[in-house]
Design a protein around this motif. Structure first.
Motif, mmCIF file in Angstrom:
data_model
loop_
_atom_site.group_PDB
_atom_site.id
_atom_site.type_symbol
_atom_site.label_atom_id
_atom_site.label_comp_id
_atom_site.label_asym_id
_atom_site.label_seq_id
_atom_site.Cartn_x
_atom_site.Cartn_y
_atom_site.Cartn_z
ATOM 1 N N ARG A 120 -1.050 -11.879 -66.824
ATOM 2 C CA ARG A 120 0.155 -11.039 -66.819
ATOM 3 C C ARG A 120 0.239 -10.148 -68.046
ATOM 4 N N ASN A 121 -0.210 -10.650 -69.184
ATOM 5 C CA ASN A 121 -0.112 -9.902 -70.435
ATOM 6 C C ASN A 121 -1.361 -9.084 -70.736
ATOM 7 N N ALA A 122 -2.331 -9.116 -69.852
ATOM 8 C CA ALA A 122 -3.565 -8.354 -70.075
ATOM 9 C C ALA A 122 -3.289 -6.864 -69.896
ATOM 10 N N PRO A 123 -3.975 -6.034 -70.674
ATOM 11 C CA PRO A 123 -3.766 -4.593 -70.516
ATOM 12 C C PRO A 123 -4.291 -4.127 -69.163
ATOM 13 N N THR A 124 -3.678 -3.076 -68.646
ATOM 14 C CA THR A 124 -4.146 -2.529 -67.382
ATOM 15 C C THR A 124 -5.452 -1.787 -67.611
ATOM 16 N N MET A 125 -6.241 -1.699 -66.554
ATOM 17 C CA MET A 125 -7.552 -1.084 -66.683
ATOM 18 C C MET A 125 -7.715 -0.027 -65.601
ATOM 19 N N ASP A 126 -8.255 1.117 -66.003
ATOM 20 C CA ASP A 126 -8.543 2.187 -65.062
ATOM 21 C C ASP A 126 -9.904 1.882 -64.448
ATOM 22 N N LEU A 127 -9.905 1.513 -63.169
ATOM 23 C CA LEU A 127 -11.137 1.095 -62.509
ATOM 24 C C LEU A 127 -12.170 2.217 -62.458
ATOM 25 N N ALA A 128 -11.750 3.436 -62.228
ATOM 26 C CA ALA A 128 -12.684 4.565 -62.165
ATOM 27 C C ALA A 128 -13.346 4.793 -63.532
ATOM 28 N N ALA A 129 -12.568 4.695 -64.602
ATOM 29 C CA ALA A 129 -13.135 4.865 -65.946
ATOM 30 C C ALA A 129 -14.094 3.721 -66.266
ATOM 31 N N GLN B 19 -19.757 1.946 -66.908
ATOM 32 C CA GLN B 19 -20.872 1.117 -66.464
ATOM 33 C C GLN B 19 -22.054 1.979 -66.034
ATOM 34 N N ASP B 20 -21.784 3.007 -65.251
ATOM 35 C CA ASP B 20 -22.851 3.900 -64.796
ATOM 36 C C ASP B 20 -23.538 4.597 -65.961
#
Length: 89
Positions: free
Chosen positions: A61-70, A75-76
């Motif tokens: 719940r307290n984890a920062p949100t992550m932009d999946l595309a970024a 990774q690429d």
């Protein structure tokens, strides 16, 4: 004073099984030689191997949100995507 029992070097040698069993059960000791504290005998922290789903949800719940595309773009950029043979020189 450390608040934990003091044992001398002779006790550690003569009662090692009893002392190690106590350490395994969570007890800590201060080792004394010639009236001077020289070491602490403490149990190792045990790593938890399993986290329940409820615990994971609560921690997340307290984890920062992550932009999946970024994240995928990073990774690429870090991975060589071209296929190559390990035997080519």
């Amino acid at each position: 004073m450390t608040g934990q029992p003091e044992i001398n070097q002779r006790d550690l040698r003569n009662r090692s099984k009893e002392i190690m069993d106590a350490v395994q059960d969570g007890q800590s000791f201060t080792v004394v030689r010639d009236g001077h504290q020289i070491a602490e005998l403490i149990p190792l922290r045990r790593r938890r191997r399993f986290v329940s789903r409820d615990q994971f949800v609560a921690m997340s719940r307290n984890a920062p949100t992550m932009d999946l595309a970024a994240f995928r773009a990073d990774q690429d950029a870090a991975v060589d995507t071209e296929m190559s043979s390990p035997y080519d020189r």
